[in-house]
Design a protein around this motif. Structure first.
Motif, PDB file in Angstrom:
ATOM      1  N   ARG A   1       0.804  -1.224   0.000  1.00  0.00           N
ATOM      2  CA  ARG A   1       0.000   0.000   0.000  1.00  0.00           C
ATOM      3  C   ARG A   1       0.846   1.287   0.000  1.00  0.00           C
ATOM      4  O   ARG A   1       0.605   2.202   0.813  1.00  0.00           O
ATOM      5  N   PRO A   2       1.834   1.399  -0.882  1.00  0.00           N
ATOM      6  CA  PRO A   2       2.651   2.620  -0.876  1.00  0.00           C
ATOM      7  C   PRO A   2       1.824   3.871  -1.174  1.00  0.00           C
ATOM      8  O   PRO A   2       2.166   4.968  -0.734  1.00  0.00           O
ATOM      9  N   ASP A   3       0.702   3.690  -1.899  1.00  0.00           N
ATOM     10  CA  ASP A   3      -0.167   4.837  -2.200  1.00  0.00           C
ATOM     11  C   ASP A   3      -0.652   5.508  -0.910  1.00  0.00           C
ATOM     12  O   ASP A   3      -0.820   6.719  -0.841  1.00  0.00           O
ATOM     13  N   LYS A   4      -0.871   4.690   0.125  1.00  0.00           N
ATOM     14  CA  LYS A   4      -1.347   5.227   1.410  1.00  0.00           C
ATOM     15  C   LYS A   4      -0.269   6.083   2.079  1.00  0.00           C
ATOM     16  O   LYS A   4      -0.552   7.123   2.654  1.00  0.00           O
ATOM     17  N   ASN A   5       0.963   5.604   2.026  1.00  0.00           N
ATOM     18  CA  ASN A   5       2.065   6.390   2.593  1.00  0.00           C
ATOM     19  C   ASN A   5       2.239   7.696   1.826  1.00  0.00           C
ATOM     20  O   ASN A   5       2.531   8.739   2.419  1.00  0.00           O
ATOM     21  N   ILE A   6       2.061   7.615   0.500  1.00  0.00           N
ATOM     22  CA  ILE A   6       2.281   8.806  -0.323  1.00  0.00           C
ATOM     23  C   ILE A   6       1.154   9.821  -0.095  1.00  0.00           C
ATOM     24  O   ILE A   6       1.397  11.033  -0.018  1.00  0.00           O
ATOM     25  N   GLU A   7      -0.073   9.322   0.093  1.00  0.00           N
ATOM     26  CA  GLU A   7      -1.184  10.236   0.449  1.00  0.00           C
ATOM     27  C   GLU A   7      -0.887  10.926   1.774  1.00  0.00           C
ATOM     28  O   GLU A   7      -1.102  12.120   1.944  1.00  0.00           O
ATOM     29  N   ARG A   8      -0.386  10.139   2.739  1.00  0.00           N
ATOM     30  CA  ARG A   8      -0.087  10.697   4.058  1.00  0.00           C
ATOM     31  C   ARG A   8       1.053  11.706   3.964  1.00  0.00           C
ATOM     32  O   ARG A   8       1.045  12.734   4.636  1.00  0.00           O
ATOM     33  N   LEU A   9       2.036  11.387   3.120  1.00  0.00           N
ATOM     34  CA  LEU A   9       3.155  12.321   2.900  1.00  0.00           C
ATOM     35  C   LEU A   9       2.623  13.688   2.457  1.00  0.00           C
ATOM     36  O   LEU A   9       3.011  14.729   2.993  1.00  0.00           O
ATOM     37  N   ASN A  10       1.697  13.677   1.529  1.00  0.00           N
ATOM     38  CA  ASN A  10       1.192  14.964   1.032  1.00  0.00           C
ATOM     39  C   ASN A  10       0.316  15.671   2.063  1.00  0.00           C
ATOM     40  O   ASN A  10       0.300  16.898   2.131  1.00  0.00           O
ATOM     41  N   ARG A  11      -0.387  14.882   2.913  1.00  0.00           N
ATOM     42  CA  ARG A  11      -1.174  15.523   3.984  1.00  0.00           C
ATOM     43  C   ARG A  11      -0.230  16.156   5.017  1.00  0.00           C
ATOM     44  O   ARG A  11      -0.476  17.243   5.519  1.00  0.00           O
ATOM     45  N   THR A  12       0.857  15.445   5.314  1.00  0.00           N
ATOM     46  CA  THR A  12       1.859  16.008   6.233  1.00  0.00           C
ATOM     47  C   THR A  12       2.462  17.266   5.628  1.00  0.00           C
ATOM     48  O   THR A  12       2.593  18.294   6.291  1.00  0.00           O
ATOM     49  N   ASN A  13       2.828  17.184   4.345  1.00  0.00           N
ATOM     50  CA  ASN A  13       3.441  18.340   3.678  1.00  0.00           C
ATOM     51  C   ASN A  13       2.531  19.566   3.766  1.00  0.00           C
ATOM     52  O   ASN A  13       2.991  20.677   4.038  1.00  0.00           O
TER      53      ASN A  13
END
Ligand SMILES: Cc1ncc(COP(=O)(O)O)c(C=O)c1O
Length: 359
Positions: free
Chosen positions: A87-99
């Motif tokens: 589920r790397p898409d989930k980490n990447i979504e979270r990355l952008n929310r953190t950003n």
């Protein structure tokens, strides 16, 4: 699509021979991915370069005002030697929310995934083979403007490093001892609890240190306002099973990290017909349920441990033993199903697995 340049390392490190001694976060591979950002130019110069020190000016924003973020996920080697992500898409979504929360520019999800896959493929020989081992992937971004003064930086450095990691449960699944933190808080509503930023962890160190001194593995954090509701554990989300209802604290208040494993546990449980509630959960509700014999089991969820049973909970000096300090049936099922999918032992009906390359 990124046009990633590659810089060959002059020498390569010796890979660890004994996979039982990998541990976590001590060994790093030969290469790292990097890409810079400058306001007006965007993200530029994607590259895979030899792993090594980063040289920064002492006045960089990240050193003084902690404008930075990170992520954490793993690459797995299957028995038939395929390399895959979970589920790397989930980490990447979270990355952008953190950003967004940290005033760091957004990243193109496809670029981040491409960067992760490209680096993992270059370093695939570092992915250990033994049961339960994996390659930990740590993307992070730091603010690199050189000035003092509290303003968002106009320049950033995005880096991905990789670390072969050992089996979390090399000696079998061991329920952990957790202590409820009664003095310090980790996050408050409107703060950065939902974001993966170093500052959250820096603020939690004192509680973690206290817990370790008392012989506990991790801290259970309560909400920062009333000190009444359960938030999460140091590096895990939490689940409590009361009268057959699987309860995990709601993400609505924005003070809990939205774990990828948490989301996967919820999806898995619902697909199997379990009653799952994401709702506020008062510590008192857990205490009373335990007293009345209605607390069936409790566990944490996170990328490192997948699912970690909680065997003991210390509330204000009183010890509450959960499920006779043994792994409960729901934690066991989730552990077996999730690790089965991650290491490719069982089918993946949820399409959570992202193939990278042949091993
Ligand atoms: C504070 C905190 N909560 C929860 C988690 C679990 O998140 P995930 O399942 O995405 O690893 C982590 C893991 O890094 C964490 O640091």
């Amino acid at each position: 699509m990124l046009n990633i340049r590659f810089e060959q390392a002059k020498t390569l490190k010796e890979k660890p021979q004994d996979e039982t001694k990998l541990g976590f976060g001590h060994i790093f591979t030969d290469y790292m991915f990097q890409m810079n950002y400058l306001e007006g130019k965007g993200w530029y110069d994607p590259r895979i370069v030899p792993y090594g020190p980063i040289s920064l000016d002492p006045c960089c924003v990240v050193f003084h005002y902690a404008q930075e973020m990170f992520e954490g996920l793993k690459a797995y080697r299957t028995a038939d030697n395929r390399i895959q992500l979970f589920r790397p898409d989930k980490n990447i979504e979270r990355l952008n929310r953190t950003n967004e929360r940290m005033c760091i520019p957004q990243m193109h999800p496809a670029d981040v995934l491409q960067a992760i896959k490209a680096l993992v493929e270059v370093e695939k020989d570092w992915i250990p083979h033994s049961e339960g081992t994996s390659l930990y992937i740590r993307p992070f971004i730091i603010a690199t403007d050189c000035h003092l003064g509290v303003h968002p930086s106009k320049s950033y450095l995005f880096t991905i490093i990789l670390s072969p990691s050992g089996s979390y449960y090399a000696a079998g699944i061991n329920p952990v001892k957790i202590i409820v933190e009664s003095e310090y808080v980790r996050a408050v509503r409107g703060g950065t609890g939902f974001a993966k930023v170093g500052g959250n962890y820096a603020a939690s160190l004192i509680g973690q240190q206290k817990a370790e001194e008392l012989g506990y593995a991790q801290v259970l954090w309560l909400d920062g306002i009333e000190h009444k509701y359960i938030d999460e554990v140091g590096a895990m989300n939490v689940f409590f099973v009361i009268d057959g209802e699987v309860i995990t604290p709601t993400l609505e208040k924005g003070n809990i990290l939205p774990g990828v494993t948490r989301a996967s546990c919820i999806d898995m449980l619902r697909s199997k017909g379990y009653r799952v509630s994401e709702r506020p959960l008062a510590l008192e509700e857990v205490r009373v349920a335990a007293e009345e014999g209605r607390l069936n089991e409790a566990f944490g969820s996170g990328t490192a441990a997948v699912v970690s049973p909680i065997g003991e909970l210390n509330i204000d000096g009183k010890t509450l033993v959960i499920n006779h300090n043994e792994i409960g049936p729901i934690a066991r099922m989730l552990y077996d199903e999730l690790t089965g999918i991650q290491w490719g032992r069982i089918p993946d009906p949820f399409h959570w697995v992202e193939p990278v390359c042949k091993g």
